[in-house]
Design a protein around this motif. Structure first.
Motif, short mmCIF file in Angstrom:
data_model
loop_
_atom_site.label_atom_id
_atom_site.label_comp_id
_atom_site.label_asym_id
_atom_site.label_seq_id
_atom_site.Cartn_x
_atom_site.Cartn_y
_atom_site.Cartn_z
N GLN A 1 0.83 -1.21 0.00
CA GLN A 1 0.00 0.00 0.00
C GLN A 1 0.87 1.26 0.00
O GLN A 1 0.46 2.30 -0.53
N VAL A 2 2.06 1.15 0.59
CA VAL A 2 2.99 2.28 0.59
C VAL A 2 3.69 2.40 -0.77
O VAL A 2 3.82 3.49 -1.34
N PHE A 3 4.16 1.26 -1.30
CA PHE A 3 4.89 1.27 -2.55
C PHE A 3 4.03 1.76 -3.72
O PHE A 3 4.52 2.42 -4.64
N ASP A 4 2.75 1.43 -3.72
CA ASP A 4 1.89 1.74 -4.86
C ASP A 4 1.88 3.23 -5.20
O ASP A 4 2.14 3.60 -6.35
N PRO A 5 1.60 4.13 -4.26
CA PRO A 5 1.62 5.56 -4.62
C PRO A 5 3.03 6.08 -4.92
O PRO A 5 3.18 7.03 -5.69
N LEU A 6 4.05 5.47 -4.31
CA LEU A 6 5.42 5.92 -4.59
C LEU A 6 5.84 5.54 -6.01
O LEU A 6 6.47 6.34 -6.71
N ILE B 1 13.35 1.59 -3.17
CA ILE B 1 12.88 1.60 -4.56
C ILE B 1 13.99 2.21 -5.41
O ILE B 1 14.45 3.33 -5.15
N ILE B 2 14.42 1.48 -6.43
CA ILE B 2 15.48 1.95 -7.33
C ILE B 2 14.85 2.23 -8.69
O ILE B 2 14.21 1.36 -9.28
N ARG C 1 11.87 15.79 -9.24
CA ARG C 1 10.45 16.03 -8.97
C ARG C 1 9.77 14.76 -8.46
O ARG C 1 8.95 14.81 -7.53
N ALA C 2 10.10 13.62 -9.05
CA ALA C 2 9.51 12.36 -8.59
C ALA C 2 9.91 12.07 -7.15
O ALA C 2 9.09 11.64 -6.33
#
Length: 622
Positions: A122-127, A146-147, A165-166
């Motif tokens: 759930q955390v990785f999805d929006p990132l 995350i790379i 920006r990301a």
């Protein structure tokens, strides 16, 4: 047992310590006859496909054997394929390593691996969505990290800016997740490192477990920057800072970082929040003098005067990137505004798509700004729409423009090919109005049956105009420098501007050196990556073969590169404004493109091509 090494070109036996043949000088590296992968001396199995390289006698498979006698043979080194040329490339990229913190404490608190995994996803999805919003490439998930890559595998303009920006949006997204208490009271954190530079883009692993990724020191550098970054900060290297400093402020830190493989200590910067984007016309004010374009500008003025009289129309400017299409439209827009007309512009700068600036929304914003209305003031907006005879919640920007054109003449600028699809919809509403739609695009495209009132190909500047532009940027430059710069730019105004900026900053003291300002390198890489594989490989081989005159012989290309129909591919590269010529002789349009393509070739491919040239009896490139 000491194993001899047999030359694949002339068949002469060599001692095992030699890297080049004692008889013909050809490379003795072990190249796989199946996939073309370059292997280290002594390897028995290919590192690219896992197939055996040597027979029971220790001789390279598919190459020369003593029974063949002394001869010149045709091997993969004589005719490589585009896929072999592109199997590994030196690529300019920005690597983002974002490390999440707090998962260990959350795991200890919850004690249920399945629940922790659900929360992690759930955390990785929006990132991940933040990365993809800016066209980033997710390379890997390494534990809590995350790379991602920007600029590779497909180059984009402003790749470093996209990366920063990301990363900043990922930071903000973590703050939003904490506000939702998604981690059961454990505060999550994120620290990010971004390194920009060259890395090796190549296949890693074997078979189904292989993937393409960036290897080399660049990834280690990004990881090191992440370690120096504090929680909630984005640490960037000097090369990243140079690329984003005009749009994203950054604060230099006291800490100094040793880049892997180097001894010098380099500054560390923490990126701040991006600056608001300037309106289109204001962003064009510092573009320097306009030279050599008076004839085209006058033709644009004629079309505008017709639009003022009620003959609304479309005009399209085409030409290679940097040739000055936007600069011409900015000049026209400034004149229109000065004369009391309205200018509504949507920027087609590649990054604008990633920012979510839909063309209609950007045009609406431009119109509200021209009317001096705060876009967040709904009452003022409704009142303004009412003055145009429109309902308070009118969503169609074409209605806005049509109504506004009844009050005063309008120039609608769609700056970029991405907006060409919007032109027919605007034209259908604006026909017969006092509005001119002006589009800047790299190439002419189908407009759904609409015929532009004017289509102009913006050419490169003449030598005299290019020299004048150099003097406009560098008034005190000596004649020798002016001459060298305009020749190097070959008439492209953007090239002139970037080269002159390098001279002013002290980064370019000798314009004959074979280095490129990063913006020109990025622009060239974008053009290369738009090509199909066959033409991309051909262009890289042509860059290697081309001499100082940038010329290459078609017969030489045919001897070196297999699997490409040159009679079809070379005219396509000419249509893309990358090569020019006909018959047997071709040349690069821009020296920058030749240098950019040459820089992408890895050493093993260079060695293969050099061997092929030697076998073909051609002159080696200087």
């Amino acid at each position: 047992m000491i194993e001899s090494r047999w030359c694949a070109h002339c068949g002469v036996e060599n001692l095992p310590h030699r890297n080049y043949c004692r008889q013909c000088g050809s490379s003795l590296e072990l190249r796989c006859p199946g996939c073309g992968f370059s292997n280290r001396l002594g390897d028995r199995y290919c590192g690219g496909c896992g197939e055996p390289l040597l027979d029971d006698e220790g001789r390279p498979l598919g190459h020369w054997s003593p029974e063949d006698g002394l001869r010149t043979v045709t091997t993969p080194a004589d005719a490589v394929t585009p896929s072999q040329v592109l199997a590994a490339e030196n690529r300019l990229a920005s690597i983002v390593k974002a490390d999440l913190s707090g998962f260990t404490a959350m795991s200890e608190l919850l004690g249920d691996p399945e629940e922790v995994t659900v929360i992690m996803n759930q955390v990785f999805d929006p990132l991940v969505a933040c990365v993809r919003r800016y066209d980033g490439y997710i390379d890997n998930y390494a534990g809590d990290m995350i790379i991602s890559f920007f600029g590779t595998p497909a180059c984009q303009e402003d790749s470093a800016e996209r990366a920063v920006r990301a990363a900043l949006e990922m930071r903000d997204e973590v703050d939003r997740l904490n506000s939702r208490n998604i981690s059961h009271g454990v505060e999550l954190g994120i620290s990010t490192g971004i390194a920009t530079g060259f890395g090796l883009w190549s296949q890693v692993g074997f078979g189904a477990n292989s993937k393409k990724t960036i290897s080399g020191e660049l990834g280690d550098y990004a990881a090191l920057l992440e370690k120096y970054a504090e929680r909630g900060t984005v640490g960037i290297c000097p090369d990243t800072f140079e690329r984003v400093m005009h749009v994203i402020p950054a604060e230099e830190q006291e800490a100094r970082v040793h880049r892997p493989g180097e001894t010098a200590e380099l500054p560390l910067y923490f990126a701040g929040d991006p600056q608001p984007r300037l309106p289109w016309l204001q962003s064009q004010e510092q573009r320097g003098p306009l030279v050599g374009r008076q004839e085209i500008l006058e033709r644009l003025r004629v079309v505008w005067r017709r639009a003022e009289g009620g003959h609304g129309a479309l005009v399209v400017l085409t030409g290679e990137p940097g040739v000055g299409k936007t600069r011409l439209l900015a000049e026209l827009a400034a004149e229109v505004r000065k004369a009391g007309g309205a200018v509504f512009a949507a920027s087609g700068r590649p990054l604008s798509n990633s920012l979510g600036d839909d063309v209609r929304r950007e045009l609406r914003h431009a119109m509200l700004e021209a009317a001096e209305i705060d876009s967040n003031d709904t009452e003022a907006r409704a009142s303004w729409l009412a003055s145009l005879g429109l309902p308070p919640r009118s969503p169609e920007v074409t209605d806005w423009i049509t109504a506004s054109a009844k009050q005063r003449p309008c120039l609608v600028v769609l700056d970029g090919a991405d907006w060409l699809a919007e032109a027919p919809a605007l034209l259908s509403e604006l026909a017969g109005s006092r509005a001119l739609v002006a589009v800047a695009a790299r190439d002419a495209v189908d407009l759904g049956g609409y015929t532009p009132a004017l289509t102009l190909e913006v050419p490169l500047l003449s030598p005299a105009a290019a020299a004048e532009l150099v003097r406009g940027h560098l008034p005190s430059a000596e004649d020798g420098l002016v001459d060298a710069l305009w020749r190097w730019s070959e008439g492209n105004p953007l090239y002139v501007r970037e080269l002159c900026a390098q001279v002013r900053g002290g980064a370019l003291t000798d314009p004959t050196v074979r280095t490129l300002p990063w913006r020109l390198l990025e622009l060239s890489d974008c053009a290369v990556d738009r090509l199909p594989e066959a033409e991309r490989g051909l262009l890289l081989v042509a860059a290697f073969v081309a001499g100082e005159d940038l010329r290459v012989d078609q017969a030489t290309l045919g001897a070196l590169l297999g699997g490409v129909d040159l009679a079809t591919a070379l005219p396509r590269l000419q249509a893309a404004r990358l090569l020019r010529g006909e018959g047997e002789t071709w040349e690069f349009v821009h020296r920058a493109m030749a240098l950019a393509c040459r820089s992408r070739l890895v050493d093993s491919v260079r060695a293969t091509l050099r061997d092929g040239l030697r076998v073909a009896g051609e002159r080696l490139p200087v």
